[in-house]
Design a protein around this motif. Structure first.
Motif, PDB file in Angstrom:
ATOM      1  N   ILE A 127       0.858  -1.192   0.000  1.00 40.17           N
ATOM      2  CA  ILE A 127       0.000   0.000   0.000  1.00 40.17           C
ATOM      3  C   ILE A 127       0.893   1.242   0.000  1.00 40.17           C
ATOM      4  CG2 ILE A 127      -1.748   1.298   1.267  1.00 40.17           C
ATOM      5  CD1 ILE A 127      -2.725  -1.360   0.014  1.00 40.17           C
ATOM      6  N   PHE A 128       0.671   2.108  -1.006  1.00 37.15           N
ATOM      7  CA  PHE A 128       1.497   3.311  -1.091  1.00 37.15           C
ATOM      8  C   PHE A 128       0.683   4.605  -1.113  1.00 37.15           C
ATOM      9  CE2 PHE A 128       0.225   2.921  -5.375  1.00 37.15           C
ATOM     10  CZ  PHE A 128       0.576   4.055  -6.098  1.00 37.15           C
ATOM     11  N   GLN A 129      -0.652   4.488  -1.213  1.00 37.49           N
ATOM     12  CA  GLN A 129      -1.504   5.676  -1.169  1.00 37.49           C
ATOM     13  C   GLN A 129      -2.828   5.346  -0.480  1.00 37.49           C
ATOM     14  OE1 GLN A 129      -1.933   6.776  -5.314  1.00 37.49           O
ATOM     15  NE2 GLN A 129      -0.107   8.077  -5.295  1.00 37.49           N
ATOM     16  N   LEU A 130      -3.460   6.388   0.089  1.00 37.13           N
ATOM     17  CA  LEU A 130      -4.821   6.311   0.605  1.00 37.13           C
ATOM     18  C   LEU A 130      -5.618   7.429  -0.050  1.00 37.13           C
ATOM     19  CD1 LEU A 130      -2.855   5.287   3.033  1.00 37.13           C
ATOM     20  CD2 LEU A 130      -4.901   5.546   4.448  1.00 37.13           C
ATOM     21  N   LYS A 131      -6.877   7.161  -0.344  1.00 35.15           N
ATOM     22  CA  LYS A 131      -7.719   8.160  -1.005  1.00 35.15           C
ATOM     23  C   LYS A 131      -9.030   8.321  -0.236  1.00 35.15           C
ATOM     24  CE  LYS A 131     -10.097   7.385  -4.828  1.00 35.15           C
ATOM     25  NZ  LYS A 131     -10.409   7.058  -6.226  1.00 35.15           N
ATOM     26  N   PHE A 132      -9.498   9.576  -0.102  1.00 26.90           N
ATOM     27  CA  PHE A 132     -10.760   9.884   0.570  1.00 26.90           C
ATOM     28  C   PHE A 132     -11.677  10.614  -0.397  1.00 26.90           C
ATOM     29  CE2 PHE A 132      -7.318  10.357   3.809  1.00 26.90           C
ATOM     30  CZ  PHE A 132      -7.560   9.175   4.482  1.00 26.90           C
ATOM     31  N   VAL A 133     -12.935  10.165  -0.461  1.00 27.67           N
ATOM     32  CA  VAL A 133     -13.940  10.780  -1.332  1.00 27.67           C
ATOM     33  C   VAL A 133     -15.133  11.193  -0.484  1.00 27.67           C
ATOM     34  CG1 VAL A 133     -15.465  10.450  -3.318  1.00 27.67           C
ATOM     35  CG2 VAL A 133     -13.211   9.360  -3.276  1.00 27.67           C
ATOM     36  N   GLY A 134     -15.611  12.415  -0.687  1.00 28.41           N
ATOM     37  CA  GLY A 134     -16.726  12.916   0.106  1.00 28.41           C
ATOM     38  C   GLY A 134     -18.050  12.803  -0.598  1.00 28.41           C
ATOM     39  N   THR A 135     -19.110  12.579   0.174  1.00 32.06           N
ATOM     40  CA  THR A 135     -20.496  12.632  -0.311  1.00 32.06           C
ATOM     41  C   THR A 135     -21.269  13.623   0.548  1.00 32.06           C
ATOM     42  OG1 THR A 135     -20.454  10.303  -1.006  1.00 32.06           O
ATOM     43  CG2 THR A 135     -22.616  11.327  -0.732  1.00 32.06           C
ATOM     44  N   PRO A 136     -21.815  14.692  -0.069  1.00 31.06           N
ATOM     45  CA  PRO A 136     -21.834  15.012  -1.501  1.00 31.06           C
ATOM     46  C   PRO A 136     -20.468  15.473  -2.019  1.00 31.06           C
ATOM     47  CG  PRO A 136     -22.887  16.753  -0.237  1.00 31.06           C
ATOM     48  CD  PRO A 136     -22.612  15.643   0.729  1.00 31.06           C
TER      49      PRO A 136
END
Length: 542
Positions: A343-352
């Protein structure tokens, strides 16, 4: 002014209620004494002295109201009902008694001011709640007043909310903005006294308290990405952006009184990238943890990104205006086919999408440690590998008071162990000054509901308050967990060790089902600091 007293009946009844087609058994042993007993007292503005009592409480089936003016027989009032009484001018100590089905009683002494003078010297304080958006609290106090009405000025809400003189009342608006708040202070006189203010009601868009402190873990049980508790993977970039600035997204490191956390603003997707050429193998870990606070996001999607086979997401719902403690099993990613050894990255996505902001702290992978490696009851402070992260509070400036684990300075009598906790109560420290320790596991009450604490006090008669909290429960107006239990004991010797017992079952708030995970000690509770030192050791259940 209220003084609370608890009166518990000395016997427990068993009542079976029956009807022709139904049998209902009431287990009276499970009924606890009433709590939060009080009364709203209002008076007519006609110089008659006619006072109305609206008693309040929890767990009450009936109230008794003693008016405090020599009237011998109390009024009997059902929950939700009121009773009136005519007073002559004067100050009276009324008594409100809440009674349960089986006769347990809790009483509150409440002052009743009956004056035929109009209120004078009205002081009004209006504040926005620091933790709840659009919530406003008003406190008003005036000489000669009994109560006050607050008109909060929101369209369609013309009726006032009443409160006793000097007490507080809160209201949550539908929308932020400027509102005309009017306070009308009232005595028994015809004339009233008013205060009006155009007040700006605000949204809460950032946390006012820190997330819970992570537990102690040994290095092999945790891989930290962002935390002040553990050693983070070096060289990590917490704001790689990935081109999202063009969509209005941005970022900052938010500093809350020295506690730093990541802040992703108008979160479309943002993330974390380890240093070039770096990856972490989390296949031996069981969970990824993070603490998330938001005022406006409904969900957050977290993806682990592998060098060898892409990324997989897991989505979690969020509760606004509080810290969300999130633990995602690593299996939730591997079950989707993700390789987690690189694992070399983490990603966060928001709703909305690209609308709300999020604060994230304490991002780390972990696995469950063995019992020998955890901070949990019993506590003897003898471990050479654990860090007992006591946190002092309540100095004269409301900051921390000194607390540390030290070598036992008095190996005699009831305590000849090597290590003890030292809590200093400096001159001017608050009456509620003390120290807290977060546990790594909730308390298991199959091991007992009484607590023994070995205490060294510099005086006889010092009250020692023992408290436990569920750190993840909703917070009150001061940011303290609302699920807690408190029990007092008093020292009987000075300059020597003794063992004090705290029976948790004696507290009405105690429930073995509550996940208590924090221990708090208050030395010389109720007394301001005078520069004294207290020592504690061996916190054990029995």
């Amino acid at each position: 002014m209220k003084k609370i007293h608890f009166i518990i009946s000395l016997f427990v009844l068993a009542i079976t209620l029956s009807c022709s087609d139904d049998n209902t058994t009431v287990d009276l042993e499970s009924i606890t004494a009433p709590t939060n007993i009080s009364a709203l007292t209002t008076v007519t503005q006609d110089n008659t002295g006619k006072v109305t009592f609206l008693p309040k409480g929890e767990g009450v089936t009936q109230y008794e109201i003693y008016f405090g003016d020599g009237t011998a027989t109390p009024a009997i009032v059902n929950p939700g009902a009121t009773v009136t009484h005519v007073y002559k001018e004067g100050v009276y100590q009324s008594k409100i008694v809440g009674i349960t089905l089986d006769g347990k009683r809790t009483e509150a002494i409440q002052e009743v001011m009956v004056s035929f003078k109009a209120p004078e010297n009205l002081v009004v304080t209006i504040t926005n709640d620091l933790a709840v958006s659009k919530k406003v609290t008003v406190t008003a106090k005036a000489d000669f007043a009994l109560f006050y009405d607050v008109y909060f000025g929101e369209a369609g809400k013309p009726d006032p909310i009443s409160a006793n003189n000097g007490e507080s009342v809160s209201y949550t608006y539908q929308a932020a903005g400027v509102y005309k708040i009017r306070v009308v202070s009232k005595s028994a006189a015809v004339k009233t006294t008013e205060y009006t203010e155009d007040f700006t009601v605000t949204l809460v868009n950032k946390p006012s308290t820190s997330a819970a402190t992570p537990p102690n873990r040994v290095a092999k049980d945790v891989i930290s990405i962002y935390s002040s508790k553990y050693a983070d993977v070096p060289g990590t970039n917490y704001f790689p952006d990935w081109g999202q600035g063009g969509q209005g997204s941005s970022w900052a490191e938010f500093d809350l009184n020295g506690d730093k956390m990541l802040n992703y603003i108008k979160l479309s997707y943002q993330g974390i990238a380890l240093a070039d050429g770096t990856s972490v193998d989390v296949s031996g870990m069981e969970f990824i943890h993070m603490d998330v606070w938001t005022a406006d996001l409904q969900k957050i999607e977290t993806s682990l990104i592998s060098k060898s086979n892409g990324e997989k997401p897991v989505t979690k719902d969020l509760v606004a205006n509080q810290w969300n403690s999130i633990d995602i099993p690593i299996s939730a990613f591997t079950s989707q086919g993700l390789t987690v050894a690189d694992i070399f990255q983490l990603k966060f996505v928001g709703t909305p999408w690209a609308t709300g902001s999020v604060f994230i702290d304490n991002i780390y992978f972990y696995k469950a440690p063995s019992a020998a490696q955890t901070i949990q009851l019993p506590l003897d402070f003898e471990s050479t590998t654990l860090t007992y992260a006591w946190a002092g509070f309540g100095a004269s400036d409301f900051g921390p008071i000194p607390v540390s684990v030290i070598t036992n300075p008095d190996k005699t009598g009831a305590n000849v162990s090597n290590k003890v906790v030292k809590i200093e109560k400096p001159s001017g420290a608050q009456v509620w000054a003390g120290a807290s320790l977060s546990l790594d596991a909730k308390v298991d009450f199959t091991k007992g509901t009484k607590i023994k604490v070995t205490v060294w006090s510099p005086k006889v008669g010092a009250k020692i308050l023992y408290k436990m909290e569920d750190s993840n429960s909703p917070k009150d107006g001061n940011g303290n967990p609302t699920i807690n239990v408190e029990v007092e004991a008093t020292t009987t010797v000075k300059n020597a060790w003794e063992v004090l017992t705290f029976d948790l079952t004696s507290a009405a708030s105690f429930n073995t089902a509550n996940p208590y995970d924090r221990v708090i000690l208050f030395p010389d509770f109720g007394v301001a600091g005078t520069g004294t030192i207290y020592y504690f050791d061996d916190i054990k259940q029995f």
